[in-house]
Design an enzyme around this catalytic site. Structure first.
Site, PDB file in Angstrom:
ATOM      1  N   VAL A  10       0.760  -1.247   0.367  1.00 62.95           N
ATOM      2  CA  VAL A  10       0.179  -0.076   0.060  1.00 62.95           C
ATOM      3  C   VAL A  10       1.084   1.315  -0.469  1.00 62.95           C
ATOM      4  CG1 VAL A  10      -1.980  -0.899   1.148  1.00 62.95           C
ATOM      5  CG2 VAL A  10      -0.371   0.132   2.251  1.00 62.95           C
ATOM      6  N   SER A  11       0.480   2.352   0.068  1.00 64.25           N
ATOM      7  CA  SER A  11       1.105   3.291  -0.830  1.00 64.25           C
ATOM      8  C   SER A  11       1.319   4.572   0.593  1.00 64.25           C
ATOM      9  CB  SER A  11       0.526   4.144  -1.744  1.00 64.25           C
ATOM     10  OG  SER A  11       0.242   3.917  -2.479  1.00 64.25           O
ATOM     11  N   THR A  12       0.567   4.271   2.254  1.00 65.84           N
ATOM     12  CA  THR A  12       0.226   5.436   2.294  1.00 65.84           C
ATOM     13  C   THR A  12       0.323   4.706   3.509  1.00 65.84           C
ATOM     14  OG1 THR A  12      -1.587   5.953   2.943  1.00 65.84           O
ATOM     15  CG2 THR A  12      -0.496   6.937   1.277  1.00 65.84           C
ATOM     16  N   GLN A  15      -3.384   3.428   5.168  1.00 63.56           N
ATOM     17  CA  GLN A  15      -3.849   2.227   4.478  1.00 63.56           C
ATOM     18  C   GLN A  15      -3.637   1.090   4.428  1.00 63.56           C
ATOM     19  OE1 GLN A  15      -2.370   3.325   0.734  1.00 63.56           O
ATOM     20  NE2 GLN A  15      -4.190   3.824   0.017  1.00 63.56           N
TER      21      GLN A  15
END
Length: 184
Positions: A10-12, A15
């Protein structure tokens, strides 16, 4: 004996990886590596690097979607080439990607093009939003991370640029730039 490895990303930090990990377990992955990192580059993605270093001939790398693996054609192709050279395959649970088949390889290339396109569109929208905010006078940019007044005060006390940089944890070039800007 071949192994099925899973990779979740996931990017952040806010998340959640749990849904991807559950899907990967259901797909038969015996080892799952996960990380919270941007997909725009493979740099700094240590869990992915560990998997790529460890995977062997006959093994399969499984992701839920191609954009979890890479968001640029160059990175995706590099990963696929590395897997192919090792005799390993790539499979996606939510997309018909399986590099052991011709159709799966073709679909992989198409998905890679769309992932990169989506990233470029997002970047363009972000730049348009920043430009519009600047026109309205509401965009200030990020806050300065260097205490300019402290740099100037230390310089006025006769402290050298290298020592200022060391004390403040910044680069010497930044110190010189601020000193020069203050004297201009």
């Amino acid at each position: 004996m071949s192994t099925i490895y899973g990779y979740a990303r996931v990017s952040t930090t806010d998340q959640d990886l749990a849904i991807q990990q559950d899907v990967l377990r259901a797909a038969g992955c015996t080892t799952i590596r996960a990380e919270k990192a941007s997909g725009t580059s493979t740099k700094g993605r240590t869990e992915l690097r560990i998997l790529l270093d460890f995977i062997r001939s006959g093994d399969t790398l499984v992701v839920t979607r191609i954009d979890r693996l890479a968001r640029s054609i160059a990175d995706l192709q590099s990963i696929v080439i590395e897997l192919r050279q090792k005799g390993a395959a790539l499979r996606c649970t939510e997309q018909p990607v399986d590099t052991t088949t011709s159709a799966g390889k073709a679909f992989l290339d198409m998905l890679g093009v769309f992932a990169e396109f989506e990233t470029n569109l997002r970047r363009e929208r972000q730049l348009e939003g920043i430009a519009a905010a600047k026109e309205r006078g509401v965009y200030k940019g990020r806050k300065a991370s260097i205490d300019t007044a402290r740099v100037q005060a230390l310089h006025a006390e006769g402290v050298g640029a290298s020592e200022i940089a060391r004390q403040l944890g910044i680069g010497r070039a930044s110190v010189y730039r601020l000193i020069e800007a203050a004297s201009a």
